[in-house]
Scaffold this motif. Structure first.
Motif, PDB file in Angstrom:
ATOM      1  N   ARG A 197       0.840  -1.203   0.000  1.00  0.00           N
ATOM      2  CA  ARG A 197       0.000   0.000   0.000  1.00  0.00           C
ATOM      3  C   ARG A 197       0.874   1.251   0.000  1.00  0.00           C
ATOM      4  N   ALA A 212       1.187   5.743 -14.278  1.00  0.00           N
ATOM      5  CA  ALA A 212       1.940   5.921 -13.030  1.00  0.00           C
ATOM      6  C   ALA A 212       1.564   7.235 -12.357  1.00  0.00           C
ATOM      7  N   ILE A 217      -1.684   6.625 -10.530  1.00  0.00           N
ATOM      8  CA  ILE A 217      -1.479   5.915  -9.264  1.00  0.00           C
ATOM      9  C   ILE A 217      -0.995   6.882  -8.190  1.00  0.00           C
ATOM     10  N   TYR A 271      -3.300   3.771  -2.415  1.00  0.00           N
ATOM     11  CA  TYR A 271      -3.288   2.872  -3.555  1.00  0.00           C
ATOM     12  C   TYR A 271      -2.602   1.585  -3.130  1.00  0.00           C
ATOM     13  N   SER A 272      -3.101   0.438  -3.589  1.00  0.00           N
ATOM     14  CA  SER A 272      -2.481  -0.834  -3.241  1.00  0.00           C
ATOM     15  C   SER A 272      -2.606  -1.819  -4.392  1.00  0.00           C
ATOM     16  N   GLU A 273      -1.631  -2.714  -4.458  1.00  0.00           N
ATOM     17  CA  GLU A 273      -1.642  -3.825  -5.400  1.00  0.00           C
ATOM     18  C   GLU A 273      -1.011  -5.029  -4.725  1.00  0.00           C
ATOM     19  N   PHE A 316       3.197  -6.917  -9.402  1.00  0.00           N
ATOM     20  CA  PHE A 316       2.655  -5.586  -9.606  1.00  0.00           C
ATOM     21  C   PHE A 316       2.484  -5.263 -11.081  1.00  0.00           C
ATOM     22  N   SER A 317       1.593  -4.333 -11.340  1.00  0.00           N
ATOM     23  CA  SER A 317       1.407  -3.857 -12.709  1.00  0.00           C
ATOM     24  C   SER A 317       2.659  -3.109 -13.164  1.00  0.00           C
ATOM     25  N   TYR A 367       2.794   0.393 -11.564  1.00  0.00           N
ATOM     26  CA  TYR A 367       3.172   0.422 -10.148  1.00  0.00           C
ATOM     27  C   TYR A 367       4.665   0.135  -9.998  1.00  0.00           C
TER      28      TYR A 367
END
Length: 330
Positions: free
Chosen positions: A43, A258, A261, A270-272, A276-277, A280
């Motif tokens: 996060r 980016a 984000i 924001y979280s992944e 990750f993409s 990100y």
């Protein structure tokens, strides 16, 4: 002054003191194994810092930080002899410096150790009673004990609660598994330190057995320092930027996704989850947090569970936090 002879309570404490170990609390995620049925998420959140860094980190000579030793400040600025014992005069060190501006000159404040002294202080520790007490006294704010004892109980019970449990206690307050009476005024006012003081106290519906010992402490002696570092605001700002700010990021360095984000993290969070993409991962590289990108992020050297730092995005400063958490599977 109370009698300093040892009572049963004092003997109890002296027998246990040597065996006490310091339990330090840990922040963030304490287990490298993700929660069952959940994925580890990274996060990111940002908070804008208003104005120049000077407004945050530099104090006027006439308006020093409330925690500073004002006499030490006067002595350092005037190159006079002065020392403090145990506590640094400005609570500053190279990783967390303090600054003051005086007559147009900016000074970095600090201290050097010039001596050591040995002192004897009473230490209050609280324990679970071995038997049901016949009499106890309220150690809370509404109780009859002096304010110094109330504070001592409040801090000592933190260590008592933490023994054998995860979570720890605030190390800056708790010392040697209890509370140290360093103030002469507090010692003189204390009823817990008296030979005929109470053997048991109650704090927030929990009863504790009182143990008091008198122990030696080896304490450093500090001489305050004030090093001139700048004579104009712009150079001071450059010093602060070099000291506290990490990555410098501009819109031209980031893709549109980016940037999105970063805007979302600034507005809220924001979280992944890993992997990750691309966007990100791009942003993490721009923040110089490459270690978070690979698949073994929680075991990488130098990667903490929580990181709180500062960046400059365009011409604005932001504090940002990267932290791990778990997200349930959907």
């Amino acid at each position: 002054m109370h009698d300093s002879s040892l009572s049963r309570r004092h003997v109890l404490a002296s027998g246990l003191a040597a065996g006490l170990s310091v339990l330090a609390g840990c922040g963030g995620v304490g287990n490298d194994t993700a929660t069952e049925g959940a994925d580890t998420a990274l996060r990111l959140s940002l908070a804008q810092v208003d104005g120049p860094l000077r407004e945050r980190y530099v104090h006027e000579r006439e308006e020093p930080d409330d925690n500073w030793d004002v006499q030490a400040l006067d002595a350092a600025l005037n190159d006079e002899s002065y020392t403090t014992q145990l506590r640094k005069p400005f609570f500053a060190d190279p990783d967390d410096p303090a600054y003051v501006v005086h007559e147009g000159t900016y000074y970095q404040l600090g201290s050097v150790i010039v001596d050591e002294v040995t002192e004897t202080h009473p230490v209050l520790r609280l324990f679970e009673p071995a038997e049901d007490p016949e009499r106890t006294i309220d150690g809370g704010e509404d109780g009859p004990l002096p304010e110094a004892d109330q504070r001592a109980i409040q801090i000592a019970q933190m260590a008592a609660r933490a023994r054998g449990n995860a979570g720890g206690y605030p190390v800056g307050l708790v010392q040697r598994g209890g509370y140290v009476y360093r103030s002469e005024t507090a010692r003189n006012d204390s009823e817990l330190l008296a030979e005929d003081g109470p053997d048991y106290v109650t704090y927030r519906d929990t009863t504790y057995e009182v143990a008091v010992s008198r122990e030696q402490f080896h304490e450093p002696v500090y001489r305050p320092t004030a090093e001139p570092v700048a004579d104009d605001p712009e150079r001071m700002e450059a010093i602060l930027t070099a000291t506290f700010v990490g990555a410098r990021v501009s819109q031209t360095d980031l893709s549109t996704e980016a940037q999105r984000i970063l805007a979302e993290a600034s507005a809220d969070e924001y979280s992944e989850t890993h992997p990750f993409s691309d966007a990100y991962a791009e942003l993490l590289r721009a923040l110089d947090k490459r270690a978070y990108i690979d698949g073994n992020i929680r075991k990488d050297a130098g990667v903490r569970s929580t990181q709180d730092e500062m960046i400059r995005y365009e011409d604005v400063y932001y504090e940002y936090i990267l932290r791990f958490s778990t997200e349930p599977e959907t």
